[in-house]
Design a protein around this motif. Structure first.
Motif, mmCIF file in Angstrom:
data_model
loop_
_atom_site.group_PDB
_atom_site.id
_atom_site.type_symbol
_atom_site.label_atom_id
_atom_site.label_comp_id
_atom_site.label_asym_id
_atom_site.label_seq_id
_atom_site.Cartn_x
_atom_site.Cartn_y
_atom_site.Cartn_z
ATOM 1 N N THR A 105 33.209 38.928 78.769
ATOM 2 C CA THR A 105 33.146 38.564 80.229
ATOM 3 C C THR A 105 32.227 39.584 81.113
ATOM 4 N N LEU A 106 32.476 40.710 81.019
ATOM 5 C CA LEU A 106 31.725 41.680 81.769
ATOM 6 C C LEU A 106 30.164 41.717 81.294
ATOM 7 N N VAL A 107 29.908 41.632 80.016
ATOM 8 C CA VAL A 107 28.401 41.528 79.719
ATOM 9 C C VAL A 107 27.856 40.245 80.297
ATOM 10 N N TRP A 108 28.668 39.012 80.410
ATOM 11 C CA TRP A 108 27.996 37.712 81.080
ATOM 12 C C TRP A 108 28.176 37.892 82.445
ATOM 13 N N HIS A 166 29.880 23.203 90.720
ATOM 14 C CA HIS A 166 29.450 22.394 89.499
ATOM 15 C C HIS A 166 28.931 23.083 88.436
ATOM 16 N N LEU A 167 28.540 24.280 88.552
ATOM 17 C CA LEU A 167 28.032 25.101 87.473
ATOM 18 C C LEU A 167 29.068 26.016 86.905
ATOM 19 N N ALA A 168 30.124 26.450 87.411
ATOM 20 C CA ALA A 168 30.926 27.561 87.040
ATOM 21 C C ALA A 168 31.703 27.074 85.768
ATOM 22 N N LEU A 169 31.959 25.574 85.447
ATOM 23 C CA LEU A 169 32.864 25.588 84.419
ATOM 24 C C LEU A 169 31.610 25.595 83.131
ATOM 25 N N PRO A 170 30.840 24.742 83.289
ATOM 26 C CA PRO A 170 29.801 24.717 82.075
ATOM 27 C C PRO A 170 29.333 26.173 81.806
ATOM 28 N N ALA A 171 29.321 27.554 82.818
ATOM 29 C CA ALA A 171 28.803 28.646 82.652
ATOM 30 C C ALA A 171 30.023 29.226 81.604
ATOM 31 N N VAL A 172 31.153 28.930 81.807
ATOM 32 C CA VAL A 172 32.315 29.536 81.225
ATOM 33 C C VAL A 172 32.299 28.902 79.918
ATOM 34 N N ALA A 173 32.003 27.619 79.745
ATOM 35 C CA ALA A 173 31.813 27.119 78.266
ATOM 36 C C ALA A 173 30.542 27.602 77.586
ATOM 37 N N LEU A 174 29.720 28.025 78.302
ATOM 38 C CA LEU A 174 28.352 28.693 77.555
ATOM 39 C C LEU A 174 28.852 29.915 76.952
ATOM 40 N N VAL A 175 29.516 30.674 77.794
ATOM 41 C CA VAL A 175 29.839 32.085 77.243
ATOM 42 C C VAL A 175 30.708 31.986 76.158
ATOM 43 N N THR A 176 31.829 30.967 76.382
ATOM 44 C CA THR A 176 32.751 30.672 74.988
ATOM 45 C C THR A 176 31.954 30.380 73.840
ATOM 46 N N VAL A 177 31.049 29.564 73.945
ATOM 47 C CA VAL A 177 30.310 29.153 72.540
ATOM 48 C C VAL A 177 29.810 30.487 71.956
ATOM 49 N N TRP A 178 28.896 30.879 73.129
ATOM 50 C CA TRP A 178 28.230 32.402 72.499
ATOM 51 C C TRP A 178 29.080 33.255 71.807
ATOM 52 N N PHE A 191 41.962 24.371 74.177
ATOM 53 C CA PHE A 191 42.945 23.953 75.265
ATOM 54 C C PHE A 191 43.871 25.222 75.883
ATOM 55 N N GLN A 192 43.712 26.371 75.218
ATOM 56 C CA GLN A 192 44.463 27.619 75.627
ATOM 57 C C GLN A 192 43.529 28.631 76.334
ATOM 58 N N LEU A 193 42.439 27.885 76.959
ATOM 59 C CA LEU A 193 41.445 28.881 77.671
ATOM 60 C C LEU A 193 42.213 29.524 78.707
ATOM 61 N N PHE A 194 41.981 30.736 78.722
ATOM 62 C CA PHE A 194 42.521 31.486 79.780
ATOM 63 C C PHE A 194 41.658 33.009 80.290
ATOM 64 N N GLY A 195 41.452 33.839 79.477
ATOM 65 C CA GLY A 195 40.917 35.021 79.405
ATOM 66 C C GLY A 195 39.515 35.052 79.990
ATOM 67 N N GLN A 196 38.625 34.033 79.722
ATOM 68 C CA GLN A 196 37.470 34.162 80.233
ATOM 69 C C GLN A 196 37.534 33.734 81.642
ATOM 70 N N VAL A 197 38.263 32.408 82.044
ATOM 71 C CA VAL A 197 38.378 32.190 83.687
ATOM 72 C C VAL A 197 39.067 33.243 84.290
ATOM 73 N N GLN A 198 40.043 34.010 83.766
ATOM 74 C CA GLN A 198 40.763 34.975 84.815
ATOM 75 C C GLN A 198 39.816 35.986 85.082
ATOM 76 N N LEU A 199 38.878 36.484 84.092
ATOM 77 C CA LEU A 199 38.280 37.655 84.386
ATOM 78 C C LEU A 199 36.797 37.302 84.743
ATOM 79 N N MET A 200 36.419 36.133 84.728
ATOM 80 C CA MET A 200 35.116 35.923 85.501
ATOM 81 C C MET A 200 35.156 35.174 86.741
#
Length: 303
Positions: free
Chosen positions: A132-135, A165-177, A237-246
């Protein structure tokens, strides 16, 4: 004619012998840890979901289904459920499609295969904090990589993490990467189990690449496809860390998932019973999603 008697040590015994209990000792540590860390908290959470709990005094009041009724009328929780489902739908198909595409490419990579595997799998071993820091640096509006690329093509820089409108897709992109390496390796292992002579026979019949992929590759790895899909549905379904930090669930609750809602209700508002009820809803949604996925996969396999 006298029959030859076997020594007592060689006489077969019926029923459950003492040795069978000895075998059970090998799995006893796992069973004990599993029960202590998963089953007991699950049952305890179900129990707490029917109570209003004072975390400081430890007192509790039975409220029945009031916590669940309150959740149904909570707009923030309904938004968290929507965000979680949207995130799962964004990421799970991407994990399956991109992971399989990378595995197919790496299977034919030749001398570069080991290096490319390490590159694609390398991000998977990083912690969520580093990722999350890198992204966040990539998404910086002033000097981030994304801003520089947008300026290079004549567009105004935009930080997707501050756009609802872009925040959740951005978190999804980070997660896939971040996690794509695991599905890739699972698919690669499955592809390597397919006998090469099957492909050679298809080549002799002048089968096209698409027909070979559809008729040979996909049926051979259908169990792995189902496995990857089920694993990723449960994980996302257990998404947490990426959202909490970003994003901390923002902007305007656009990225708040169910797990973050549970965390805030339990540890910020100290509404333990309310948080436990939300956790049971999450458990039920995950269970339904997995059952549906298994049923669909079993039907495809039977067909």
């Amino acid at each position: 004619m006298a029959t030859k008697r076997l020594p007592p040590s060689l006489v077969p015994t019926s029923g459950v012998g003492v040795s069978h209990w000895g075998h059970a000792l090998f799995i006893a540590p796992f069973v004990l840890v599993y029960v202590a860390l998963l089953v007991v908290p699950l049952v305890r959470g179900m129990y707490l979901s029917f109570f209003e709990v004072d975390a400081l005094s430890g007192d509790s009041t039975f409220v029945g289904f009031d916590n669940f009724v309150q959740l149904a009328g909570d707009a923030v929780f309904r938004g968290a459920v929507f965000n979680t489902f949207a995130f799962v739908l964004m990421t799970t198909p991407a994990f399956v499609a991109i992971g399989l595409a990378l595995a197919l490419a790496l299977k034919q990579a030749g001398l570069l295969r080991a290096g490319l595997r390490a590159i694609f799998f390398g991000a998977s071993v990083l912690s969520v904090t580093i990722v999350t820091l890198v992204w966040r640096l990539v998404f910086m509006t002033d000097r981030g990589l994304l801003a520089n690329l947008m300026r290079a093509i004549g567009l105004d820089p935009v930080n997707p993490l501050v756009d609802p409108h872009l925040a959740l897709p951005a978190v999804a992109l980070v997660t896939v990467w971040w996690i794509i390496g695991l599905p890739m390796m699972l698919f690669l292992a499955a592809l390597q189990q397919i006998p090469q002579d099957v492909y050679e026979a298809a080549a002799l019949d002048n089968a096209s690449r698409w027909r070979t992929f559809r008729s040979i590759t996909l049926p051979a790895i259908r169990r792995t496809l189902a496995l990857v899909a089920i694993i990723e549905v449960i994980a996302q379904f257990q998404l947490f860390g990426q959202v909490q930090l970003m994003t901390l669930g923002g902007p305007d609750n656009a990225t708040r998932p169910i797990v973050q809602f549970i965390f805030e209700a339990g540890f910020n508002q100290w509404a333990i019973g309310y948080a436990a009820a939300a956790a049971q809803v999450l458990f039920g949604l995950m269970l339904i999603a997995v059952v549906v996925q298994v049923r669909v996969a079993s039907r495809k396999e039977a067909a």
